[in-house]
Design a protein around this motif. Sequence first.
Motif, mmCIF file in Angstrom:
data_model
loop_
_atom_site.group_PDB
_atom_site.id
_atom_site.type_symbol
_atom_site.label_atom_id
_atom_site.label_comp_id
_atom_site.label_asym_id
_atom_site.label_seq_id
_atom_site.Cartn_x
_atom_site.Cartn_y
_atom_site.Cartn_z
ATOM 1 N N SER A 246 0.833 -1.205 0.000
ATOM 2 C CA SER A 246 0.000 0.000 0.000
ATOM 3 C C SER A 246 0.870 1.259 0.000
ATOM 4 O O SER A 246 0.562 2.238 -0.685
ATOM 5 C CB SER A 246 -0.935 0.010 1.209
ATOM 6 N N GLU A 247 1.984 1.224 0.724
ATOM 7 C CA GLU A 247 2.885 2.389 0.716
ATOM 8 C C GLU A 247 3.517 2.594 -0.652
ATOM 9 O O GLU A 247 3.647 3.724 -1.133
ATOM 10 C CB GLU A 247 4.000 2.208 1.764
ATOM 11 N N MET A 248 3.931 1.495 -1.265
ATOM 12 C CA MET A 248 4.530 1.601 -2.602
ATOM 13 C C MET A 248 3.511 2.184 -3.582
ATOM 14 O O MET A 248 3.821 3.083 -4.365
ATOM 15 C CB MET A 248 5.001 0.224 -3.084
ATOM 16 N N LYS A 249 2.306 1.661 -3.551
ATOM 17 C CA LYS A 249 1.315 2.139 -4.529
ATOM 18 C C LYS A 249 0.965 3.608 -4.296
ATOM 19 O O LYS A 249 0.775 4.369 -5.256
ATOM 20 C CB LYS A 249 0.061 1.263 -4.472
ATOM 21 N N ASP A 250 0.888 3.998 -3.019
ATOM 22 C CA ASP A 250 0.621 5.410 -2.729
ATOM 23 C C ASP A 250 1.730 6.301 -3.278
ATOM 24 O O ASP A 250 1.466 7.331 -3.915
ATOM 25 C CB ASP A 250 0.506 5.636 -1.214
ATOM 26 N N ALA A 251 2.962 5.885 -3.008
ATOM 27 C CA ALA A 251 4.102 6.684 -3.476
ATOM 28 C C ALA A 251 4.119 6.758 -5.000
ATOM 29 O O ALA A 251 4.418 7.801 -5.595
ATOM 30 C CB ALA A 251 5.404 6.088 -2.948
ATOM 31 N N MET A 252 3.778 5.642 -5.643
ATOM 32 C CA MET A 252 3.772 5.601 -7.108
ATOM 33 C C MET A 252 2.661 6.487 -7.678
ATOM 34 O O MET A 252 2.839 7.174 -8.678
ATOM 35 C CB MET A 252 3.574 4.160 -7.579
ATOM 36 N N GLN A 253 1.503 6.431 -7.024
ATOM 37 C CA GLN A 253 0.380 7.244 -7.521
ATOM 38 C C GLN A 253 0.706 8.733 -7.394
ATOM 39 O O GLN A 253 0.394 9.522 -8.299
ATOM 40 C CB GLN A 253 -0.888 6.886 -6.753
ATOM 41 N N LYS A 254 1.340 9.097 -6.302
ATOM 42 C CA LYS A 254 1.731 10.500 -6.117
ATOM 43 C C LYS A 254 2.709 10.907 -7.225
ATOM 44 O O LYS A 254 2.580 11.978 -7.832
ATOM 45 C CB LYS A 254 2.391 10.644 -4.737
ATOM 46 N N MET A 255 3.671 10.042 -7.470
ATOM 47 C CA MET A 255 4.654 10.321 -8.521
ATOM 48 C C MET A 255 3.975 10.465 -9.885
ATOM 49 O O MET A 255 4.279 11.373 -10.664
ATOM 50 C CB MET A 255 5.668 9.174 -8.576
ATOM 51 N N ALA A 256 3.025 9.578 -10.147
ATOM 52 C CA ALA A 256 2.317 9.610 -11.433
ATOM 53 C C ALA A 256 1.556 10.928 -11.604
ATOM 54 O O ALA A 256 1.583 11.543 -12.681
ATOM 55 C CB ALA A 256 1.363 8.420 -11.532
ATOM 56 N N LYS A 257 0.880 11.345 -10.552
ATOM 57 C CA LYS A 257 0.128 12.618 -10.630
ATOM 58 C C LYS A 257 1.076 13.764 -10.956
ATOM 59 O O LYS A 257 0.775 14.619 -11.789
ATOM 60 C CB LYS A 257 -0.570 12.897 -9.298
#
Lengths: 384, 384
Positions: B91-102
């Motif tokens: 969940s932390e990885m996906k959150d960090a990735m989503q932030k990066m993507a935005k």
Amino acid sequence: MAKIPEFESVDLILQNALNEDDYKKVCQVLYGNPTPQLEISSTAKDLANQYNIELKAYSIPAQEEQTRKPRKVRIGLYQHELPILACSPISEMKDAMQKMAKNVIALASKIGVNIFCFQEAWYMPFAFCTREKIPWCEYAESAENGHTTQLLQNLAKEYNMVIISPILERDGVDTLWNTAVVIDNSGDYLGKHRKNHIPRVGDFNESTYYFEGNTGHPVFETVYGKIAINICYGRHHPLNWLAFGLNGAEIVFNPSATVGALSEPLWGIEARNAAIANGYFTCAINRVGTEVFDNEFTSGDGKPAHRDFGHFYGSSYVAAPNGSRTPGLSRTRNGLLVTEVDLNLCRQVKDHWGFQMTRRLDMYAELLSQATSPSYSPQIIKKK
Amino acid sequence: MAKIPEFESVDLILQNALNEDDYKKVCQVLYGNPTPQLEISSTAKDLANQYNIELKAYSIPAQEEQTRKPRKVRIGLYQHELPILACSPISEMKDAMQKMAKNVIALASKIGVNIFCFQEAWYMPFAFCTREKIPWCEYAESAENGHTTQLLQNLAKEYNMVIISPILERDGVDTLWNTAVVIDNSGDYLGKHRKNHIPRVGDFNESTYYFEGNTGHPVFETVYGKIAINICYGRHHPLNWLAFGLNGAEIVFNPSATVGALSEPLWGIEARNAAIANGYFTCAINRVGTEVFDNEFTSGDGKPAHRDFGHFYGSSYVAAPNGSRTPGLSRTRNGLLVTEVDLNLCRQVKDHWGFQMTRRLDMYAELLSQATSPSYSPQIIKKK
């Protein structure tokens, strides 16, 4: 208008400008694993100087195996300019070319070359840009027993060398072909391959002279390995390269004639990609120099009529199945590139990468069959 | 053992070491026609600095035509390392990735990007080297309505951008696939493509997780052109590239994850050869950095067990059908490469070179059909 002199090579620029560490990094990315230089005897060097031939020699090693001995073969690629003016009488041109061939093959034998290959239509000007049938069609010879084949049979026997001789072929019913003749190391005519793909590009509309070859994708089994020839424009066709691989080639030669403006950025890419994709060595050979004709011609590019169509940029090289390659010969001089390859590398790389195992040939066989139908419906996904 | 730091790029070495004249010559041979830099606003530059993203922008022009307007499209390729440790909770990885993507898609929109593509399996570690099913299979999502697709649908709509999202897919019956999702510029899910060729090479034996794709070679017709995706190892297969061309692709993306020792000398060759051979643009995207796992694993190479399998060397680039290419992004940093291409170049190059016209597809369809038979007899010529 004074022309800017051609520069010698990218390799030389990089060697001179970069420090050792940077040069190593750049070469690793651009050229892959190092290809160590081979020792050349002073006799060979002297002879090369005497003939004004650039002489380079490299090796491309393979790992040792338990059950197969190394299969080291020395390949010689020769790139050259016309020895006399393009419009010289045919007999003079052929004499000059035969003399040159004798010299360079003798030189190659001193470096232990086992398989020797000339450039495309090597013994004549690349005159197809002129669209004149006279006198150029007179250069065509029989593949089986023309003068050129006979000469090279003698040399092949003398030096125990397989020789590939790309010629302009005239067959028994006066059809011309762009053909590579393969002569084996005992001097016997082994067979021929006719160029599969014929360009219709600017000055290279060769279909004025000859059509698509009808000899398939033969692989010639010699004592020095299984070899094939992909002539010039065929290097742009991945399926042509693939077919030689399907038939088991270990070395595929690409004798060419191509000029800078048209193809130079593609030159380092295509034969090398073919080596990688198909798990064999590829040998790209281009001619050198500018050929000037007596009669002017146009090039379908809106520019005024002229008498030459550009500089053949040499830059012959050998690429390996693991993606490494030798430096190129110069862009400007006659040159002999000798490369010692261990053919065992082919199978080693195939085992490592598995491109052959994973290529799903059946899927593509079906797709290509469908795509050749005029009613083929491409797989397109769009918004409903 | 201290590791040697990775160098930034070949391009940078050449730029620093060569004088202007030599640099021009070398680039003309190695990279083809110049790809002029695009102006970037200071707002975009500031944002890129803030996010620590290397930002490069180039254009690849075409000639003007009489009957078609230019079809200029801006392509954005994003290469990135993991934002947090590889073994962080999912969940932390996906959150960090989503932030990066935005962030990066907002940045791309400021430079007018029309089509945006991530690297292979972009939102997760490339953990397939571990052969552990837990926890990595938990990263798999539905292509049609997983969290990642949903996020990107919103961004695609907000920025009027086509987005290609290479994911690990879990379908309705718990089969995993290596899949690229295509979302159109109105935020609609347009379709997906599953990786056709799966490597069994060292740490890249991905068949532990997923098998060969069953979606053929779809071309997605978007308002910004006809696009396709050749995922990672598929770049080694000329037939895979060819098939996207047969279906009319104008841009083919190659989202990848590959490390230096394995493939770097091949990286600049394969996608570029595909652009040349098939008359479309290709976009090669690789991830960056070294991913370290908690549990050690072996690599089938006789070396001791270890916890990382090498440096992903970035170096993303765009290649054009005329053989020219942009410089690469760095080997070491997150980067966004924006390239404005005029899609009219595809047809212009096809008309010029004629590779499609001269390719003799029927001959190869027949050959491939024969060669798929276990009783195929290769065309071999040997001494009688």
